[in-house]
Design a protein around this motif. Structure first.
Motif, short mmCIF file in Angstrom:
data_model
loop_
_atom_site.label_atom_id
_atom_site.label_comp_id
_atom_site.label_asym_id
_atom_site.label_seq_id
_atom_site.Cartn_x
_atom_site.Cartn_y
_atom_site.Cartn_z
N ARG A 139 49.74 53.72 40.88
CA ARG A 139 50.19 52.37 41.74
C ARG A 139 50.48 52.58 43.01
O ARG A 139 50.15 51.80 43.95
N GLU A 176 41.85 47.84 27.03
CA GLU A 176 41.56 46.65 27.53
C GLU A 176 42.90 46.08 28.32
O GLU A 176 42.70 45.26 29.35
N ARG A 179 43.91 47.78 31.21
CA ARG A 179 43.07 47.38 32.47
C ARG A 179 43.23 46.14 33.20
O ARG A 179 43.50 46.00 34.35
N VAL A 180 43.67 45.12 32.26
CA VAL A 180 43.94 43.92 32.84
C VAL A 180 45.38 43.93 33.56
O VAL A 180 45.54 43.32 34.48
N GLU A 181 46.35 44.62 32.82
CA GLU A 181 47.64 44.74 33.41
C GLU A 181 47.45 45.44 35.05
O GLU A 181 48.29 45.05 35.83
N HIS A 183 44.97 45.42 36.96
CA HIS A 183 43.75 44.57 37.70
C HIS A 183 44.41 44.33 39.31
O HIS A 183 45.47 43.92 39.32
N GLY A 184 43.67 44.61 40.25
CA GLY A 184 44.29 44.45 41.52
C GLY A 184 44.88 45.50 41.92
O GLY A 184 45.28 45.45 43.38
N THR A 185 45.42 46.72 41.38
CA THR A 185 46.23 47.67 42.03
C THR A 185 45.54 48.82 42.61
O THR A 185 46.26 49.82 43.13
N ARG A 188 41.75 52.11 37.92
CA ARG A 188 41.06 51.55 37.11
C ARG A 188 41.37 52.26 35.76
O ARG A 188 41.65 53.38 35.70
N SER A 231 34.33 49.44 32.84
CA SER A 231 35.30 49.20 31.83
C SER A 231 35.26 49.60 30.47
O SER A 231 36.01 50.27 29.96
#
Length: 270
Positions: A139, A176, A179-181, A183-185, A188, A231
């Motif tokens: 991150r 999954e 992945r959502v947590e 997202h945008g960082t 992947r 994903s």
């Protein structure tokens, strides 16, 4: 890690090699992935239980700077120590949680409770422990890939394999969520679901294995999927269609058909 030397005749610095931390590297899918990544110049941190197998793999790989970490991934403290050692040598681009074990299990066999626990601890909780050591550094860099190895066995519950099916269903849901947590960082999260792959884990299966794939061929396709940052992907592709159809089969029909399926032996973990 020391700075890369300038590329010969170019006057510009060469790209540093990608650095990959890989669990389950002693054999099977993990070892095949190690060979594939090393062939393209990656520096690897190889994690597995069997030191001799890890050393033999490491000695056979091209390149320099590979590290081996002989440990049980269920030991979170030791696993994190290995992760810190590898991170101290340079940023990590990919983490692949490939460690996994399998065995037949029965809920009405009290002696199988320990096997249930070992499978869940290895296939799920050790994956969490593997990733958690790398999330913050990735991150901070705004880049990196976390890849978890699931299985099509997690699509529907298989008779006599409750622990394994449950663990692989959990892997998909966990990855999954992660992945959502993230997202945008820039980090992947990739979930790979192998079908039947020719490894020591499948060698003793007493039933037909459709679309059985050589492990090196799986590794080739897995690396492409991880590079693409997909994903979720089932490999090989014909098994992806089987998985989709299985989700659509009504429970009553699935129960009748699956109940007749031959079961994985309860003769020990592998």
């Amino acid at each position: 890690m020391s700075p890369a030397a300038p590329a010969s005749g170019s006057g510009t610095p060469a790209e540093p090699p990608e650095r990959i931390f890989l669990t389950g590297a002693s054999s099977g899918i993990g070892a095949a992935l190690a060979r594939r990544y090393a062939a393209r110049g990656a520096v690897l941190g190889l994690v597995g239980r069997r030191r001799e197998a890890l050393q033999a793999l490491c000695d056979s790989l091209p390149g320099q700077g590979h590290r081996i970490y002989a440990l049980d991934v269920r030991d979170r403290a030791v696993l994190h120590e290995a992760a810190r050692d590898f991170l101290a040598r340079g940023p990590v681009d990919r983490v692949i949680a490939s460690a996994g074990i399998s065995a037949g299990t029965l809920t009405d066999a009290p002696e199988d409770h320990a096997v249930f626990k070992a499978i869940i601890d290895t296939n799920v909780l050790a994956m969490v422990a593997t990733f958690e050591a790398f999330v913050a550094p990735m991150r901070a860099r705004g880049q990196g890939t976390l890849a978890g190895i699931g299985s099509v066995a997690g699509v529907r519950g298989l008779p006599g394999a409750g622990a394994y099916s449950a663990s692989k269903a959990a892997v998909r849901a966990y990855c999954e969520s992660l992945r959502v947590e993230l997202h945008g960082t820039g980090v992947r999260v990739v979930t790979l679901a192998p079908g039947f792959i020719a490894t020591p884990m499948t060698a003793r299966n007493p039933y037909r294995m459709p679309f059985l794939m050589p492990v090196e061929r799986f590794a080739e396709q897995a690396v492409r999927a991880i590079d693409a940052g997909v994903s979720y992907r089932v490999i090989p592709w014909p098994m992806a269609w089987v998985a989709r159809l299985l989700r659509l089969v009504p429970d009553a029909l699935y129960d009748r058909v699956a109940a007749r399926r031959k079961r994985k032996p309860r003769t020990g973990l592998r």
